[in-house]
Motif scaffolding. Structure first.
Motif, PDB file in Angstrom:
ATOM      1  N   THR A  34       5.330 -29.490   0.599  1.00 29.20           N
ATOM      2  CA  THR A  34       4.805 -29.814  -0.730  1.00 29.20           C
ATOM      3  C   THR A  34       3.634 -28.915  -1.100  1.00 29.20           C
ATOM      4  N   GLY A  64       4.430 -33.245  -4.310  1.00 26.92           N
ATOM      5  CA  GLY A  64       5.822 -33.633  -4.083  1.00 26.92           C
ATOM      6  C   GLY A  64       6.816 -32.620  -4.612  1.00 26.92           C
ATOM      7  N   ARG A  92       9.804 -38.857  -5.807  1.00 27.28           N
ATOM      8  CA  ARG A  92       8.615 -38.026  -5.929  1.00 27.28           C
ATOM      9  C   ARG A  92       7.416 -38.844  -6.389  1.00 27.28           C
TER      10      ARG A  92
END
Length: 539
Positions: free
Chosen positions: A291, A321, A330
């Protein structure tokens, strides 16, 4: 912290922030506004802002922080400029002109702000012809997001016909101090600095202890998700900028929380940006496996500091995310990560971190900032990939020179080497805005990234609507379930009907052996026998 923004100023990294504001003159007297009217409006309200007439004075060799003085050479017409868009005067031309204005460094020997009036907005989205705009620029050393709102209040009114302040303007200019005077002040501050450092260190001890205790108790954790991957946005930047963004219905923006009711609007914004980066970098074949992270500023400005100049902010790291394509997953991930970061920041104390920055020796900070920019150190030590700052705007319509503010279309932010993309989330009345500033060499296609923001928002909204459509059915079932069981009314009858029910059950006892129970068992044994056999044997 204010001084660090001055020290980091460079031709490629002008350290100012601003916005693009669009106004409708239909509410002004006569239905139009002249540039002269805007100048008169500003002049009548100068006394409401501390920022407008103060300039910086830097100490020789940066031996101390710069000082603010009342500028003896203040000239309003230098700070308020006037240009017009070429025809057809559309949104793309407005964004290009805004980026061009925002990319130019300001003269820090004058009060560090500029407002440019832009007219000729004849084909900008759904705004009526004749609208005009402000492109605002204020150096980050003078304001943060919240004190910027205070500046907006000084230059706006709540109605188009509000009169100028009645109190006399008692502003007085100051003499610019000479090098000897400034060096004398720096000597005194150098003597006092060790004492200030000791005080800050003493204040920091409880925060450090709380952080260690929280880590042991697992109130939060140190995750590898907080370590940013290398991306195309984290390299040297050019002096050129692009700006773009999207506006959304604020109610729809808030409705996305149906996916996760405990999530905040800021979590939704981070999830939208994470989805947009996922789409943009996937298209470029450059999406990192882990991420990406964002620095999210946190205001620590107290109520009695509302009108103060400068910066009163701390920050936390927020994973975006970007590695998760599913919008609902997410958002859940972002909420969990921001909750963890908030717990960590709260344990240490956001205010404590801000206070610590006030005792850094100015000389070392200035040298460090120059090293940061000139030796490309930012590429290796930048602890995040982008910035996502959330600034709430006015919930009601406001006016400048009688014209109604129709839209806070874009918010503009400063960039540095290692940080080629930054976002601002803002609200105004019933709209929410996500806008971004990027290095033109790093992001030559801002229109496409704006489309990615829209697509990411649409996916989250569709997922939230699907949840909303599923909820009414369960709610109606829940309402129907208790209805046929009015227990208080049935309790008195229970003793009367108890015996017949028992008798009925007793009479029904011979019926179970009617081969209903053995059937599932028989099927099970049949299934068990066929397991492991060939298809022919099963037949």
């Amino acid at each position: 912290m204010d001084s660090s923004f001055v020290a980091m100023e460079s031709p490629n990294s002008p350290m100012h922030i601003g916005s693009l504001l669009i106004y409708n003159p239909a509410t002004a007297p006569g239905g139009f506004v002249r540039f002269k009217d805007i100048l008169q409006f500003f002049e009548s309200r100068m006394q409401l802002s501390k920022t407008m007439r103060q300039r910086l004075v830097r100490v020789p060799f940066d031996l101390d922080y710069p000082y603010w003085i009342e500028d003896p050479n203040f000239d309003l017409e230098y700070h308020v400029r006037h240009v017009a868009l070429p025809k057809p005067g559309d949104w793309r031309q407005l964004c290009i002109q805004t980026a061009r204005i925002h990319s130019r460094p300001m003269d820090l020997t004058r009060p560090p702000w500029e407002f440019t009036v832009i007219e000729g907005l004849d084909n900008v989205r759904d705004f009526p012809a004749g609208c005009w705009a402000f492109v605002t620029k204020v150096h980050h050393s003078a304001i943060d997001g919240m004190s910027g709102i205070d500046l907006m209040e000084a230059l706006h009114t709540l109605s188009p016909h509000t009169a100028a302040p009645n109190a006399p303007d008692e502003w007085k200019s100051e003499k610019i101090p000479g090098p000897v005077e400034l060096l004398g002040k720096s000597y005194i501050n150098a003597l006092l600095n060790p004492l200030k450092q000791a005080q800050v260190a003493a204040q920091a001890v409880p925060g450090v202890a709380a952080a260690i205790k929280g880590l042991v108790a697992r109130d939060f954790k140190l995750s590898t998700d907080l370590v940013p991957p290398r991306t195309r946005f984290n390299r040297s930047i050019s002096p050129h900028r692009v700006v773009e963004g999207r506006s959304f219905d604020l109610k729809e923006f808030k409705s996305i929380r149906a996916l996760l009711p405990q999530a905040k609007v800021n979590d939704v914004a981070i999830a939208v940006i994470g989805g947009a980066l996922n789409k943009y970098l996937t298209e470029k074949g450059d999406l990192p496996k882990g991420t990406m992270t964002a620095m999210a500023p946190i205001s620590v400005r107290s109520g009695d500091e509302k009108g103060d100049m400068g910066n009163q902010v701390s920050a936390m790291i927020a994973p975006l995310g970007t590695h998760i394509a599913d919008p609902a997953e997410r958002l859940a991930y972002v909420f969990a990560q921001t909750s963890n970061s908030k717990a960590m920041t709260n344990a240490i104390g956001a205010r404590t971190m801000t206070e610590a920055s006030k005792v850094s020796p100015a000389l070392y900070m200035a040298l460090g900032a120059q090293l940061f920019n000139r030796v490309s150190l930012a590429h290796r030590v930048m602890p995040f990939n982008t910035v996502v700052t959330n600034v709430p705007g006015p919930p009601v319509h406001i006016y400048s020179a009688g014209s109604r503010l129709e839209s806070m279309a874009l918010s503009l932010i400063c960039l540095t080497d290692g940080l080629g993309l930054a976002h601002v989330v803002q609200s105004y009345v019933d709209e929410a805005y996500i806008s971004f500033t990027a290095c033109r060499d790093i992001m030559p296609d801002p229109e496409y990234y704006a489309e990615c923001l829209q697509a990411s928002f649409d996916e989250l909204l569709a997922a939230a609507k699907a949840v909303d459509m599923a909820q009414p059915a369960s709610v109606t079932e829940a309402k129907k379930a208790p209805a046929p069981a009015p227990k208080p009314a049935s309790k008195p009858r229970a003793p009367v009907k108890a015996k017949p029910r028992v008798a009925a059950k007793a009479a029904a006892k011979p019926k179970p052996p009617a081969k209903r129970k053995p059937r599932p068992q028989t099927r099970k044994t049949i299934n068990q026998k066929t397991v492991g056999k060939s298809p022919k044997e099963s037949k």
